[in-house]
Structure formats: structure tokens, C-alpha cells
Design an enzyme around this catalytic site. Structure first.
Site, short mmCIF file in Angstrom:
data_model
loop_
_atom_site.label_atom_id
_atom_site.label_comp_id
_atom_site.label_asym_id
_atom_site.label_seq_id
_atom_site.Cartn_x
_atom_site.Cartn_y
_atom_site.Cartn_z
CG ASN A 186 64.65 33.03 -39.43
OD1 ASN A 186 65.00 32.47 -38.39
ND2 ASN A 186 64.70 34.33 -39.59
CB CYS A 221 60.97 34.17 -36.47
SG CYS A 221 59.95 35.51 -37.00
CE LYS A 233 70.80 31.25 -40.74
NZ LYS A 233 71.04 32.42 -41.61
CG ASN A 266 69.94 32.93 -37.33
OD1 ASN A 266 70.65 33.90 -37.59
ND2 ASN A 266 68.67 32.88 -37.65
CB THR A 267 73.53 35.75 -35.40
OG1 THR A 267 72.14 36.05 -35.23
CG2 THR A 267 73.96 36.14 -36.81
N GLY A 278 78.77 29.88 -39.92
CA GLY A 278 79.22 30.61 -38.74
C GLY A 278 80.69 30.98 -38.84
N GLY A 279 80.95 32.21 -39.23
CA GLY A 279 82.31 32.74 -39.15
C GLY A 279 83.29 32.28 -40.19
#
Lengths: 311, 251
Positions: A136, A139, A174, A200-201, A251-252
Site C-alpha cells: 500500500n 500512505c 496498490k 485504491n479509493t 473499484g466499484g
């Protein structure tokens, strides 16, 4: 339609390869959307999935953000959980042995506040038999004044190269969907990432107008859910076109249609996140829908469809 | 989620509803204080299912009692007998078996929801029960007939004095706690729960509170529904909604 019964007998091949791994199907559960399996496993047989990606694990435990941590938006969910997790040691001692029982490949999502922390987590995971890691990079980097790792292609290159040097198994990065996405994607691949999770979001804000405050205690959050699907689909398409990278679309996704859309756009595999929060049985339904759709379009090997969007 | 048939839906007062659902899809027998996630729409908008505590239970069905407040509850209030909706549950930790023979139920507003089920359950185990029920006004008092049918003494307060004593429910509650060895179960707005926690601790009364929180999954998947307690954040959907009053943080 008259030969439906005949076609139903043809064995579908949903398997996909990801770095050194062969997954039975392209469906992964996204990081931070399935606890550590406790509540979910009474509603969903986790062994039907392609792989699981854990909640982000850091070197030390983190309590996460104060509430409220979530807010519902049109076709979306904004969250700022704050990377709540039990830390590496408890993960290795208590959680990993339990997750190993689910008999499905496990990717551990890892993050740190500086390069050393990332490396310490990855090194610790070498002692387990997990199949891969997902790094990730959305961050905040404490040493760079809180700028996200993922916003700087050079930092990403150094971080991923250091991780690659010590981690021989599957290495996924990611990506954040904002910032210099394509440069970061290229850096991660050049530094040795086997695949990219896209994405990611989306950084987002929800406002409580009565209190004149953000509706999430941390201020900003990350938007997920069907609202972001067309945006991330486009990212997958662009990254596939430019870099021919192995992509895990995220995503979604809430249906088999959505999965195939991501695969056609260029993804080899996908992650389901918010859909599982809406209905813990959604991943099983989505798998069935993928099979029905493949039969409908007379394609029997899912992996052949990656990138086959005609544009 | 699993499908449950609507057995009946009745609108109560201005903006409340009582919904009975076939209990077949419940994964196990529920305990008072536990909740279900419900979704009566097949679209992705609103996105999330909604949590409701279990209000009542019989051999075939369970009920939820709710306030029609936002988009989710207004869609839910439109379902009628025979229609199907999606359900998940029972979820979370309910009320424990009380350590004393007498139990006081303290409800604030729609916090009455879990207590009809709790009252039946306690009565079946021969506990003595007293309901303390506070609301804004007479029109917010719900299900009194059902409680009275169980022959439970009910003390009522309303903030506007339109029914019962005028004031807050904690005033008569504090009188009762003085002279009796009881257990308190409470559900209602956070300021009321804090007051109940304070009072019960002063009197060394065992007390359990049902908390509310914004919730996405109800299953411990997202970690979105935390409340801060003396032992750090707890996830209301898994470690709650019922917690020991002593764990609630003072404000």
C-alpha cells in the site's frame, strides 16, 4: 439458446496467472473489506475465491481513526478507518495460522510510515507461508513531511526495489488513483513489481452543513463503491495500453458484468470490496454471474479476454 | 443476504413503523439486544443495508420497530405483506443473563426497540421487570399496550410533560437505584446512556448499554462502526451493540 444444456457441460476455465501464482479464478477480496474472515466465513465459503488480500499490516499495532469513520454517498461509501490493525507480531502469531485454514492464496497488504518500516514488515512475513504481498503506497511518508509515498515516482521506485530485493514471492503494488498515476505505475513495474492493483479509493470529502464540519472525523476519506467504477475502469484501460502491465482491477465492482468490463479493459484479476460490505454473499453471486456471462458470449477461457476491449 | 417475507407492516403514530418478517432466514435463535441488517431495495442506491435491533419474536417471525427518518427507512416503510426483503442476522452481542432477580429496562425514545423482546425473554426466566421509558413527547411513546399486556410496571417521562412525569427518565431511575439490588439494561441516545452509566456506577448496579453507530456491513468486515470505550475503540457490530456500562467513556 437451444444448445444451452450442451454448453453448460463445457468446462469453463476461470484460472488466471499472477506473477508466480496460478489462481483458480480472478476474484480477490480487497484489503480491509473482510475483517480477518471471522464474521464473513459464516456467510461465504472463502475457498471459492481466487485469493484474499488482508487488511493493511504495519510493524506496530494501530488503533485507527476516531468515529465517525464512514459516510454513505450516492452509490458510494467514504471511509477513513485509519489503517487500524493488530500489527505484524499478532498477525504472524494469531491471525496467519487461522487464515491458512481457508485454503486460498493469501496476499498480505503491507504499509509503513517510512521505508524501514515497510521492509521490517516484509522481512517478518518471510517467516510465514503467505503467497504474496500487496504494498500500500497510499500512505503518508513521515520522512517526507506526510506526502504520500504513492505521489512520488522516485520514492516508489526506491521503496519497491528495496522490497523486491528481499521478497521473492508475488509482489503487487496498490496504486492511488490520483497523482502521477502512470509514472508511479511505471516506476513500480521497473522496480520489480509483478502486478499492480488499480486502484485504491479516491480522496473525498463529505460535509455536515449543520455542524459545518467534515462528516468523517479524520476530515478526508476515501470513496469506494459503484460511484467510482467508470473512473477506475478508465485507469485500468490507460495503464494496460501504456504499460501492458499485469493489472488487478479494483473499484466499484458489484456484478459479473463489472468483472468482465475490468478484464476487457485490461485487468487479469479483480478485487471485490464494497460489494462484500453490502452483502457478504456477493462474491459467490458474482462468480456465478461470470460463469453465466462467459457461456452467453461463448468464451470458455477467461484469461483470453484480458485487454480485448475493441476501441 | 438472505430473503425474508414480510408478514405485516404497520405504521405507528407520525413516523414510526412496526415490521414483522419471517424468521426462517435468521442463522440462529436471536438474543435480545442483537440486531439484523435489512435492505428492501434491489438498487445500489441507497448503497448500504440498515441495522435494526430485534424488537419482538414469536415462533414464526421477528419484528423490527423503527423511526422513518432517512431514505433507507422510508423505502423500508413502503414494503407490504408478501413482499420479500434481504436480511442478515442475528448480529452482534446481545444483553447478558442478569445477575439479579430484578431488571430495570431504561429506554430513551426509539431506544425502546430492543426491549419488548428483552421483556418477554426475561419474563420467561421469571425475572421481575420494570420499564423506565423517556421520550420527547406523548406522540413518541410506542408499544405501551404491548408492554402493559406483559403486566410490566412502566414509568414514563416526557420532556414536554405531555405524558408521565415531565423531565428526563434518569430522575425517577436514580430514586429506584437507591434501594434495590437490580440490573439495568439501557438503550437510547448517548447522553442518556452516559447518565445511566454514571448513576449505575454510583450505586454499584450492574448495567448494560446498547450502543448505536454508523454501520456499513454489520459483520466486522469494514471496522467502520467504532465507539471509543475505556479499553479503546470497540466495533459496535461485533463487540457490541451491548457493552458493560463501566466501559463507556465519560464525556
Amino acid at each position: 439458446m437451444e444448445n444451452t444444456s450442451k454448453e453448460a457441460q463445457v468446462k469453463l476455465d476461470l484460472s488466471v496467472s499472477l506473477g508466480p501464482l496460478r489462481l483458480q479464478n480472478p476474484l480477490l477480496l480487497a484489503s480491509g473489506t473482510w475483517g480477518f474472515g471471522e464474521g464473513l466465513s459464516s456467510y461465504l465459503d472463502l475457498s471459492i475465491l481466487g485469493a484474499l488480500v488482508t487488511k493493511g499490516i504495519s510493524l506496530h499495532p494501530r488503533p485507527g481513526n476516531p468515529p465517525p469513520r464512514i459516510a454513505e454517498t450516492p452509490c458510494g461509501l467514504v471511509n477513513a478507518i485509519g489503517l487500524e490493525n493488530p500489527g505484524l507480531e499478532i498477525f504472524k502469531r494469531d491471525i496467519w495460522p487461522r487464515l491458512a485454514c481457508f485454503k486460498v492464496p493469501l496476499l498480505v497488504n503491507v504499509f509503513g510510515q517510512n521505508v524501514e518500516e515497510y521492509l521490517a514488515v516484509v522481512e517478518g512475513l518471510l517467516e510465514t507461508k503467505i503467497q504474496g504481498i500487496e504494498v500500500n503506497i497510499s500512505c503518508p511518508n513521515v520522512k517526507k513531511g506526510g506526502l504520500q509515498f504513492g505521489q512520488d515516482p522516485k520514492t516508489v521506485a526506491l521503496l519497491i526495489k528495496d522490497i523486491r530485493d528481499i521478497w521473492p514471492r508475488l509482489l503487487v503494488v496498490k496504486l492511488s488513483p490520483v497523482g502521477p498515476v502512470f509514472e508511479v505505475a511505471e516506476s513500480a513495474l521497473d522496480a520489480g513489481a509483478d502486478a499492480l492493483t488499480v486502484a485504491n479509493t479516491y480522496p473525498a470529502l463529505v460535509v455536515d452543513v449543520i455542524r459545518r464540519k467534515p462528516d468523517i472525523a479524520a476530515g478526508f476519506g476515501g470513496l469506494s463503491g459503484p460511484a467510482i467504477k467508470p473512473l477506475t475502469l478508465r485507469l485500468v484501460r490507460e495503464i494496460y495500453r501504456r504499460l501492458k502491465a499485469p493489472i488487478i482491477g479494483c473499484g466499484g465492482i458489484t456484478s459479473g458484468q463489472d468483472v468482465l468490463a475490468y478484464i476487457l479493459a485490461g485487468a487479469k484479476a479483480v478485487q471485490i470490496g464494497t460489494a462484500t460490505l453490502l452483502d457478504p454473499m456477493a462474491p459467490a453471486r458474482i462468480l456465478e454471474e461470470i460463469e453465466d456471462l462467459l457461456r452467453q458470449i461463448h468464451e470458455y477461457r477467461l484469461a483470453q479476454l484480458t485487454g480485448e476491449l475493441q476501441d | 443476504m438472505l430473503k425474508a417475507s414480510v408478514i405485516s407492516q404497520r405504521l405507528l403514530k407520525d413516523n414510526f413503523a412496526l415490521l414483522w418478517l419471517d424468521k426462517t432466514p435468521l442463522k440462529k435463535p436471536p438474543r435480545p439486544g442483537q440486531f439484523v441488517m435489512l435492505r428492501s431495495w434491489s438498487t445500489l442506491e441507497p448503497l448500504l443495508a440498515r441495522p435494526f435491533s430485534i424488537h419482538d419474536l414469536n415462533e414464526k417471525a421477528f419484528a423490527v420497530l423503527y423511526q422513518i427518518k432517512g431514505r433507507g427507512t422510508s423505502l423500508l416503510s413502503q414494503v407490504r405483506r408478501g413482499q420479500k426483503l434481504s436480511v442478515l442476522g442475528p448480529l452482534g452481542k446481545g444483553f447478558p443473563t442478569p445477575p439479579t432477580p430484578k431488571v430495570i429496562l431504561v429506554a430513551g425514545g426509539i431506544g425502546i426497540a430492543p426491549f419488548l423482546f428483552a421483556a418477554r425473554w426475561l419474563k420467561a426466566q421469571n425475572y421481575k421487570i420494570h420499564l423506565f421509558y423517556g421520550a420527547r413527547s406523548r406522540k413518541d411513546l410506542l408499544r405501551l399496550t404491548a408492554f402493559r399486556a406483559l403486566k410490566i410496571p412502566v414509568t414514563i417521562t416526557t420532556e414536554d410533560g405531555s405524558a408521565g412525569h415531565k423531565g428526563l427518565i434518569t430522575t425517577p431511575l436514580s430514586q429506584t437505584l437507591k434501594d434495590k439490588a437490580v440490573t439495568v439494561f439501557a438503550c437510547g441516545p448517548l447522553p442518556m446512556l452516559r447518565a445511566v452509566a454514571r448513576l449505575t456506577q454510583e450505586h454499584n448496579t450492574p448495567a448494560y448499554l446498547s450502543l448505536e453507530s454508523r454501520m456499513a456491513c454489520g459483520l466486522g468486515l469494514c471496522l467502520g462502526c467504532v465507539v471509543e470505550t475505556k479499553h479503546g475503540y470497540i466495533h459496535v457490530c461485533q463487540e457490541g451493540p451491548v457493552i458493560e456500562a463501566a466501559n463507556l467513556l465519560n464525556d
